[in-house]
Write a protein that holds these residues in place. Structure first.
Motif, PDB file in Angstrom:
ATOM      1  N   VAL A 186      31.337   0.732  55.774  1.00 20.05           N
ATOM      2  CA  VAL A 186      30.519  -0.026  55.670  1.00 20.05           C
ATOM      3  C   VAL A 186      29.020   1.019  55.147  1.00 20.05           C
ATOM      4  CG1 VAL A 186      28.475  -1.110  56.915  1.00 20.05           C
ATOM      5  CG2 VAL A 186      30.833  -1.512  57.505  1.00 20.05           C
ATOM      6  N   GLY A 187      29.065   2.086  55.650  1.00 18.92           N
ATOM      7  CA  GLY A 187      28.174   3.094  55.362  1.00 18.92           C
ATOM      8  C   GLY A 187      28.251   3.621  53.848  1.00 18.92           C
ATOM      9  N   SER A 188      29.446   3.444  53.215  1.00 14.60           N
ATOM     10  CA  SER A 188      29.490   4.010  52.000  1.00 14.60           C
ATOM     11  C   SER A 188      29.520   3.093  50.724  1.00 14.60           C
ATOM     12  CB  SER A 188      31.062   4.838  52.302  1.00 14.60           C
ATOM     13  OG  SER A 188      31.086   6.009  52.913  1.00 14.60           O
ATOM     14  N   ILE A 189      29.348   1.764  50.996  1.00 17.98           N
ATOM     15  CA  ILE A 189      29.292   0.873  49.937  1.00 17.98           C
ATOM     16  C   ILE A 189      28.023   0.536  49.408  1.00 17.98           C
ATOM     17  CG2 ILE A 189      31.307  -0.483  50.952  1.00 17.98           C
ATOM     18  CD1 ILE A 189      29.531  -2.316  52.412  1.00 17.98           C
ATOM     19  N   ASN A 190      27.662  -0.232  48.249  1.00 17.35           N
ATOM     20  CA  ASN A 190      26.658  -0.463  47.648  1.00 17.35           C
ATOM     21  C   ASN A 190      25.603  -1.413  48.370  1.00 17.35           C
ATOM     22  OD1 ASN A 190      28.996  -2.092  46.727  1.00 17.35           O
ATOM     23  ND2 ASN A 190      27.397  -3.490  46.094  1.00 17.35           N
ATOM     24  N   GLY A 191      24.582  -1.533  47.931  1.00 23.42           N
ATOM     25  CA  GLY A 191      23.490  -2.465  48.409  1.00 23.42           C
ATOM     26  C   GLY A 191      23.903  -3.889  48.134  1.00 23.42           C
ATOM     27  N   GLY A 192      23.351  -4.746  49.052  1.00 16.40           N
ATOM     28  CA  GLY A 192      23.865  -6.428  48.917  1.00 16.40           C
ATOM     29  C   GLY A 192      22.916  -7.026  47.828  1.00 16.40           C
ATOM     30  N   GLN A 193      23.245  -8.058  47.121  1.00 18.17           N
ATOM     31  CA  GLN A 193      22.268  -8.841  46.349  1.00 18.17           C
ATOM     32  C   GLN A 193      21.118  -9.521  47.028  1.00 18.17           C
ATOM     33  OE1 GLN A 193      25.600  -8.728  46.029  1.00 18.17           O
ATOM     34  NE2 GLN A 193      25.570  -7.405  44.115  1.00 18.17           N
ATOM     35  N   ALA A 194      21.648  -9.762  48.423  1.00 19.70           N
ATOM     36  CA  ALA A 194      20.417 -10.675  49.353  1.00 19.70           C
ATOM     37  C   ALA A 194      19.257  -9.776  49.489  1.00 19.70           C
ATOM     38  CB  ALA A 194      21.174 -10.989  50.751  1.00 19.70           C
ATOM     39  N   GLY A 317      18.595   2.746  59.309  1.00 20.42           N
ATOM     40  CA  GLY A 317      18.810   2.801  57.925  1.00 20.42           C
ATOM     41  C   GLY A 317      17.445   2.297  56.907  1.00 20.42           C
ATOM     42  N   GLY A 318      17.005   1.268  57.606  1.00 21.10           N
ATOM     43  CA  GLY A 318      15.649   0.751  56.992  1.00 21.10           C
ATOM     44  C   GLY A 318      14.587   1.325  57.503  1.00 21.10           C
ATOM     45  N   GLU A 341      16.562  -2.259  50.558  1.00 19.65           N
ATOM     46  CA  GLU A 341      17.794  -2.028  49.704  1.00 19.65           C
ATOM     47  C   GLU A 341      18.624  -0.941  50.736  1.00 19.65           C
ATOM     48  OE1 GLU A 341      19.024  -2.370  46.672  1.00 19.65           O
ATOM     49  OE2 GLU A 341      17.694  -3.996  46.749  1.00 19.65           O
ATOM     50  N   THR A 342      18.077  -0.013  51.231  1.00 17.63           N
ATOM     51  CA  THR A 342      18.841   0.812  52.109  1.00 17.63           C
ATOM     52  C   THR A 342      19.450   0.216  53.468  1.00 17.63           C
ATOM     53  OG1 THR A 342      17.537   2.800  51.673  1.00 17.63           O
ATOM     54  CG2 THR A 342      18.980   3.075  53.359  1.00 17.63           C
ATOM     55  N   SER A 343      19.003  -0.612  53.974  1.00 18.12           N
ATOM     56  CA  SER A 343      19.460  -1.462  55.348  1.00 18.12           C
ATOM     57  C   SER A 343      20.543  -2.435  54.753  1.00 18.12           C
ATOM     58  CB  SER A 343      18.238  -2.100  55.838  1.00 18.12           C
ATOM     59  OG  SER A 343      18.673  -2.880  56.898  1.00 18.12           O
ATOM     60  N   MET A 344      20.075  -3.117  53.796  1.00 17.57           N
ATOM     61  CA  MET A 344      21.219  -4.320  53.557  1.00 17.57           C
ATOM     62  C   MET A 344      22.134  -3.863  52.535  1.00 17.57           C
ATOM     63  SD  MET A 344      18.481  -7.368  53.166  1.00 17.57           S
ATOM     64  CE  MET A 344      19.752  -8.605  53.323  1.00 17.57           C
ATOM     65  N   LYS A 345      23.439  -3.491  53.200  1.00 17.58           N
ATOM     66  CA  LYS A 345      24.470  -3.182  52.301  1.00 17.58           C
ATOM     67  C   LYS A 345      25.364  -4.469  52.145  1.00 17.58           C
ATOM     68  CE  LYS A 345      24.821   1.440  52.689  1.00 17.58           C
ATOM     69  NZ  LYS A 345      25.187   2.414  51.448  1.00 17.58           N
ATOM     70  N   SER A 346      26.446  -4.343  50.833  1.00 19.92           N
ATOM     71  CA  SER A 346      27.247  -5.296  50.878  1.00 19.92           C
ATOM     72  C   SER A 346      28.421  -5.500  51.592  1.00 19.92           C
ATOM     73  CB  SER A 346      27.676  -5.116  49.492  1.00 19.92           C
ATOM     74  OG  SER A 346      28.509  -6.291  48.650  1.00 19.92           O
ATOM     75  N   TRP A 373      24.555  -8.530  61.262  1.00 20.60           N
ATOM     76  CA  TRP A 373      23.504  -7.569  61.387  1.00 20.60           C
ATOM     77  C   TRP A 373      22.667  -7.087  60.083  1.00 20.60           C
ATOM     78  CZ3 TRP A 373      21.564  -8.111  65.910  1.00 20.60           C
ATOM     79  CH2 TRP A 373      22.506  -8.290  67.105  1.00 20.60           C
ATOM     80  N   MET A 374      23.524  -6.993  58.928  1.00 23.43           N
ATOM     81  CA  MET A 374      22.503  -6.714  57.955  1.00 23.43           C
ATOM     82  C   MET A 374      21.893  -7.573  57.439  1.00 23.43           C
ATOM     83  SD  MET A 374      22.789  -7.873  54.424  1.00 23.43           S
ATOM     84  CE  MET A 374      24.573  -8.537  54.403  1.00 23.43           C
ATOM     85  N   ALA A 375      22.281  -9.054  57.554  1.00 24.91           N
ATOM     86  CA  ALA A 375      21.196 -10.272  57.168  1.00 24.91           C
ATOM     87  C   ALA A 375      20.095 -10.458  58.072  1.00 24.91           C
ATOM     88  CB  ALA A 375      22.108 -11.620  57.045  1.00 24.91           C
ATOM     89  N   LEU A 376      20.403 -10.213  59.433  1.00 24.61           N
ATOM     90  CA  LEU A 376      19.180 -10.189  60.423  1.00 24.61           C
ATOM     91  C   LEU A 376      18.194  -9.240  60.057  1.00 24.61           C
ATOM     92  CD1 LEU A 376      20.984 -11.326  63.674  1.00 24.61           C
ATOM     93  CD2 LEU A 376      19.501 -12.674  62.321  1.00 24.61           C
ATOM     94  N   THR A 377      18.799  -7.907  60.209  1.00 27.25           N
ATOM     95  CA  THR A 377      17.927  -6.772  59.915  1.00 27.25           C
ATOM     96  C   THR A 377      17.065  -6.877  58.707  1.00 27.25           C
ATOM     97  OG1 THR A 377      19.452  -5.365  61.039  1.00 27.25           O
ATOM     98  CG2 THR A 377      17.652  -4.196  59.882  1.00 27.25           C
TER      99      THR A 377
END
Length: 394
Positions: A186-194, A317-318, A341-346, A373-377
């Protein structure tokens, strides 16, 4: 409007009614060195006076009626738009609540979102990016590209700080090997489009957010396998061509279409622009719900010992994603953008990689928990910053 109109017409008619039958106009006659004035009569018949009076009355009535109708229509349209604007702002402000609601439905009854197939998932993601694209112009990207330091900073946060934080939290909470592998993934993937939508809500730099998302998504081709091999000793094969094509189709193409429309059809875009945040919120909620519904059981089975470290991964992260750029000289808008961008991972992409390339089933659970948790944060950060004004002029 009837009383003033009648009064005006009465005054006009009365004025003409009391007008004299002849109007005396002075005519100058030169007699030697003397100047004399003699009246010249301009006769107005009763019939002519009556016609003039009636024509003027009709003209005034029609003009005032037209203006009243126009004002009424404008007022009604303005009221409707004001109601929509207030409703849309309220709905956008409640973005975290909608995320929780959709997540709860997906967990309670996953079959609710069975209709949301891969085709709809892709279309919703494209709609999300298109709703952001119409807010941008090519000049925005030129301005961002002229300062690559922001993109480099966020890239290092995404693939430097976040994997290290995931590893630290995993060890601190004593996660078993399979969960540790999923946490690091999870920590090593790219940022999410949301994150692009949340950046827009938070009054960040949307063009910068899109560029960062694209950079980390393309970077995932090399960085995600490298980090998993380095930290976990596990090679995670990644479909580089597939990621590149998905990035073009789902991210770059809708953005390009939106910017093109903004350039050549500005009036149309101005008319539909107020609807962009609503489209983005609905698309994001459906995307989150669909991802959660697919992995509802693993999320429900995950104990508090996994929920807390995953939450902290996105929350810390955020915070670091905002604080580090801020103390190193970046402005408020850029710092907000990098934090989101940093907080919201794909997380959905992480789940797919774990499902395809990690032998241990529980390795995919951290990614499933991360979706929520990504979407909520991200949405909470966006809504909080939405109501904190930016003091500096960037």
């Amino acid at each position: 409007m009837r009383a003033p109109t009648a009064a005006l017409l009465l005054i006009a008619s009365t004025a003409y009614g009391f007008a004299p039958a002849t109007v005396r106009a002075p005519v100058i006659h030169n007699v030697g060195n003397a100047v004399s004035f003699q009246p010249s009569a301009i006769a107005l018949s009763d019939k002519h006076r009556s016609n003039v009076s009636m024509n003027m009355a009709k003209s005034s009535a029609m003009q005032m009626s037209s203006e009243a109708s126009s004002d009424g229509e404008k007022s009604l349209a303005s009221k409707i738009f004001d109601v929509y604007t207030k409703t849309a702002n309220a709905a956008t402000t409640l973005f975290p609540l909608w995320t929780v609601l959709f997540t709860a439905i997906a967990l309670k009854k996953p079959s609710t979102f069975d209709f949301f197939t891969t085709e709809y998932f892709t279309a919703a993601l494209a709609a999300l990016m298109l709703s952001m694209g119409i807010t941008l112009t090519p000049a925005d990207f030129v301005a961002v590209a002229s300062e690559p330091s922001s993109v480099l900073m966020q890239f290092s946060l995404c693939y430097g700080m976040m994997p290290a934080l995931a590893l630290f939290l995993g060890k601190m909470f004593g996660l078993e090997a399979g969960l540790m592998a999923g946490m690091v993934l999870v920590g090593s993937i790219n940022g999410g489009q949301a994150s692009n939508l949340c950046t827009y809500i938070a009054k960040g730099n949307v063009a910068l957010s899109v560029l960062m998302t694209t950079a980390t998504t393309v970077g995932a081709i090399l960085m995600t396998p490298f980090l998993c091999k380095t930290i976990l000793g596990t090679v995670v094969p990644v479909d580089a061509k597939g990621i590149a094509m998905s990035t073009i189709q789902v991210v770059l193409a809708p953005i390009a279409i939106g910017m093109t429309a903004n350039k050549f059809f500005p009036k149309l875009i101005k008319a539909i622009l107020p609807f962009a945040p609503v489209v983005g919120v609905v698309s994001t909620c459906l995307l989150v719900a669909s991802a959660v519904a697919q992995v509802a059981e693993p999320i429900l089975n995950a104990g508090i010992g996994l929920q807390i470290p995953v939450l902290l991964l996105h929350l810390i992260g955020g915070i670091v994603g905002y604080w580090l750029p801020k103390v190193t000289g970046f402005g408020e808008i850029k710092s907000r953008t990098m934090a989101i961008e940093t907080s919201m991972k794909s997380s959905a992409f992480g789940f797919l990689l774990a499902k395809l390339h990690f032998g241990d089933y529980i390795a995919r659970v951290p990614s499933a928990v991360s979706v929520v948790w990504m979407a909520l944060t991200g949405s909470l950060l966006a809504v909080v910053w939405r109501y904190i004004p930016v003091d500096e002029d960037e």
